[in-house]
Design a protein around this motif. Sequence first.
Motif: not given
Length: 202
Positions: A131-138
Amino acid sequence: MLSIKPEELTERDNYKLLIGSIIPRPVAVVTSLSEEGVLNIAPFSYFNIVTSNPPIVSLAIQRKSGVMKDTARNILAKKEAVIHIADEENIQNINETAANLESTESELSRTTFTMTQGAVVSVPLIDELSIKMEVSLYEHVPIKTENTVTADLLLLKVETYHVKEELYHQGRIDPDKLNPMSRLAGNDYAALGKRVTLKRPD
């Protein structure tokens, strides 16, 4: 029962009490890139869900003697990262990424992991993790003690999920096939153990 005030303890004793009490903790294996393009891989257990609308997870990264960790610095600079869920099959490699290396060195060299380019972010994904999640800084929240920043709380918005097909059934993750690892205190991790199913009351 003992009653202990945090201010009567050293920072290290507070740390030991917290990580020994708040268990098990999920482990995020985070990949990030420095401004110079060096790949950083690091595991963190100060990690959890914040909200599902929008999908946001939290990552708290302690500073060492006031110095920001590579992962926090990279995420603040590039505004992106990839979060992977630790599993039992890969825990030896994951543990290797906890080594204290210079910011010019990549933890990848200590593992047998292979990488694939992200679909949305510029940060690579670890192939072996399910399981991988590409994330951006919120949002970035500096945590302070007496006007000194001691930790960086990062709220990260999920831009894309990647899930191995055999884990995903009718919108649900099969926990046994994921076989996640959690963090305890000291050098200890834990796999899934006994489960109890209880119907929520009306």
